[in-house]
Every structure is written in structure tokens, then in C-alpha cells.
Design an enzyme around this catalytic site. Structure first.
Site, short mmCIF file in Angstrom:
data_model
loop_
_atom_site.label_atom_id
_atom_site.label_comp_id
_atom_site.label_asym_id
_atom_site.label_seq_id
_atom_site.Cartn_x
_atom_site.Cartn_y
_atom_site.Cartn_z
N ASP A 67 0.75 -1.26 0.13
CA ASP A 67 0.04 0.07 0.19
C ASP A 67 0.81 1.05 0.14
O ASP A 67 2.05 1.26 0.22
CB ASP A 67 -0.89 -0.05 1.20
CG ASP A 67 -0.28 -0.29 2.55
OD1 ASP A 67 0.84 -0.39 2.66
OD2 ASP A 67 -0.99 -0.75 3.44
N ASN A 136 -7.09 -2.64 14.60
CA ASN A 136 -8.72 -2.97 14.35
C ASN A 136 -8.72 -3.95 13.24
O ASN A 136 -9.77 -4.34 12.64
CB ASN A 136 -9.27 -1.58 13.58
CG ASN A 136 -8.49 -1.38 12.34
OD1 ASN A 136 -7.61 -1.97 11.87
ND2 ASN A 136 -9.07 -0.34 11.67
N HIS A 138 -7.04 -4.49 10.26
CA HIS A 138 -6.90 -4.59 8.81
C HIS A 138 -5.67 -5.28 8.45
O HIS A 138 -4.65 -5.41 9.16
CB HIS A 138 -6.92 -3.13 8.59
CG HIS A 138 -5.76 -2.11 8.92
ND1 HIS A 138 -5.80 -0.95 9.05
CD2 HIS A 138 -4.33 -2.62 9.01
CE1 HIS A 138 -4.46 -0.36 9.38
NE2 HIS A 138 -3.77 -1.34 9.34
N GLU A 143 -9.75 -1.63 5.60
CA GLU A 143 -10.49 -1.57 6.92
C GLU A 143 -11.43 -2.45 7.14
O GLU A 143 -12.21 -2.88 6.33
CB GLU A 143 -10.71 0.07 6.94
CG GLU A 143 -9.66 1.01 6.86
CD GLU A 143 -8.78 1.02 8.02
OE1 GLU A 143 -8.31 -0.18 8.73
OE2 GLU A 143 -8.13 1.98 8.26
P1 PGA Z 1 2.37 -1.50 12.60
O1 PGA Z 1 1.28 -1.55 11.35
O2 PGA Z 1 3.45 -2.38 11.92
O3 PGA Z 1 3.05 0.06 12.41
O4 PGA Z 1 1.85 -1.96 13.70
C1 PGA Z 1 0.78 -2.46 11.19
C2 PGA Z 1 -0.50 -2.27 10.15
O5 PGA Z 1 -1.16 -1.20 10.16
O6 PGA Z 1 -1.03 -3.21 9.17
#
Ligand code: PGA
Length: 260
Positions: A67, A136, A138, A143
Site C-alpha cells: 500500500d 482494528n 486491517h 479497513e
Molecule cells: P504497525 O502497522 O506494524 O506499524 O503496527 C501494522 C499495520 O497497520 O498493518
């Protein structure tokens, strides 16, 4: 799902790097799907060390990132382009012409998304997709309640993700609301998924992903339907799992060839 629990994030990063190394060593032209965020940073450091010591080469690899933020040029320090170059690619022998990230700065974002899907197909699909998970649930920037059938597309971040990612920006208002992300269906087509998570903040999402119902309320739960997923957790991220002892028992009793 193959669930591997380690005492520390450092130990988990070494496992993650071993999964990546195995794919690279068993394929002529490995295609890696890569992730950003705080979680994979330790693994990238281990992979850089392997590369610089001559143990592993990325010369034959093609990569596709999950992404990118909308509206940030690649040279912007908050962009995932910048993250990947500065935290990984610049320190390895990878051929940059085989490196791909969605272009969140393109004039026509929809066209970018269609092209990205075609590029992945032209490369023969993704051998190993590295994933983190949001608090959450995702994966990528897909999302909760988004479609399980989604392809690479322009999505809108939830308020929680904007809040979570604001630590990387000077102000909350600077976090882009729009992103380009591989869809859930795109991720599910990769031949092997490697998801890593650390810390108690992720424990609830991890429980829902592994032991909850398959539901778009926790997008990562779709991985229960994927034939080949390796999940690497530290103790904190795994503390809400009901069957934690069982996962450790299974790992201890695996035959050599059964380990990722
Ligand atoms: P993070 O993010 O590794 O910074 O915890 C993971 C994500 O949001 O997929």
C-alpha cells in the site's frame, strides 16, 4: 494456519527473515509482497545483515508493496516509497527496476490501481506476502467491513488508523485520509502469507483473526481461508489466544518439512 510464538519481537523477526530466506532460496525468480509499518522493521534489519554478509541475495527478486498513502510524492519522508528505500532496498543488492509500490501521487489513481494488478499478474503472482495487522484487524489498508472480494483500489482510512499512524507525522491532520492498497482478494491470491505482530495492543485483533469467526469486521480473519499462512507473534500479542498452548505443542511436534 501455522502459528509461531516467540518470547520477543527480535526472536520473531529472525523467524520472519528465515521464512523470506527460504522462499528466495527455493525459487529462481522470487516475487515478494512487502509491508511497511513498525512491525517488519526488525525483520528488514535481519535480512539486510544476511544480504551484506553474503548469505542471501535479492538480485533475482521482484517486489510489490501492499500500500501507499494518497497525495504524498515518493521523496516525502512519510511515504512508503521513502520508507522502503531508506529502511530496506537502499541497503541491499536488489535491482530497483524490479521494485514496485502503488503510486499514490499519480494523477489518475484508478488507472494506477488497475496497472498494479496487471503488473502483479505479469510477474506470475506473489510467492510470499509479508503482512502486519492493524489494531482494528486491517491487513494492507483494508479497513473493517470492506469487501473480501476487493482488488487494488483507492480506500479511505478509518479514524482509528489515522490516529494510530499519526505517530509518524507531525500532526494528526497531516495523515492522508486516502490510500492505495492491494485488496483482500489480491492478498489472498499470494501463494504464502507471513503475518507478524507484536505487543499487547494487537492481542485483540490477533484473537479475532485466528480464533474468531471469518468476518469483514476483522479483515485479517479471511486468512483462515488461505491454504498457507505463517503467523509470527511475540508473547504479548498472543496473550488472549484460547489455544495458545496447542499452537506451541503443534510447533514442537512438527516434522522438519512441516515448518514454514
Ligand atoms: P504497525 O502497522 O506494524 O506499524 O503496527 C501494522 C499495520 O497497520 O498493518
Amino acid at each position: 494456519m501455522e502459528i509461531l510464538i516467540r518470547d520477543t519481537p527480535e526472536a520473531g523477526a529472525k523467524v520472519g527473515a528465515s521464512v523470506v530466506r527460504k522462499i528466495i532460496q527455493t525459487k529462481d525468480k522470487p516475487v515478494l509482497g512487502l509491508a511497511t509499518g513498525g512491525t517488519p522493521l526488525r525483520m528488514y534489519k535481519v535480512l539486510i545483515r544476511m544480504n551484506q554478509s553474503g548469505e542471501l541475495s535479492f538480485r533475482n527478486c521482484t517486489t510489490f508493496n501492499l500500500d501507499e498513502y494518497g497525495g504524498l510524492p515518493p521523496e516525502n519522508k512519510r511515504s512508503y516509497h521513502y520508507y522502503m528505500m531508506s529502511n530496506f532496498f537502499d541497503h541491499t543488492d536488489i535491482d530497483k527496476k524490479n521494485v514496485h509500490l502503488p503510486d499514490g501521487y499519480a494523477e489518475d489513481l484508478r488507472e494506477t490501481c488497475r496497472k498494479y494488478e496487471n503488473l502483479i499478474n505479469d510477474a506470475g503472482g506473489i510467492d510470499l506476502q509479508v503482512l502486519g495487522i492493524g489494531a482494528n484487524g486491517h491487513i494492507g489498508f483494508n479497513e473493517p467491513t470492506g469487501s473480501f472480494a476487493s482488488r487494488t483500489w483507492v480506500k479511505i482510512l478509518s479514524k482509528q488508523t489515522i490516529q494510530d499512524n499519526s505517530i509518524y507525522f507531525d500532526k494528526l491532520e497531516e495523515v492522508p485520509r486516502h490510500v492505495v492498497t492491494m485488496g483482500i482478494a489480491t492478498i489472498m491470491e499470494s501463494r504464502h502469507c507471513l503475518l507478524m505482530a507484536n505487543g499487547a495492543k494487537k492481542a485483540d485483533a490477533i484473537r479475532k483473526m485466528i480464533e474468531g469467526p471469518v468476518s469483514a469486521s476483522c479483515p485479517a480473519s479471511i486468512l483462515q481461508m488461505h491454504p498457507r499462512v505463517t503467523i509470527v507473534l511475540d508473547e504479548e500479542a498472543s496473550y488472549l489466544l484460547t489455544f495458545k498452548d496447542h499452537y506451541k505443542w503443534v510447533e514442537k511436534n512438527k516434522l522438519d518439512w512441516q515448518l514454514y
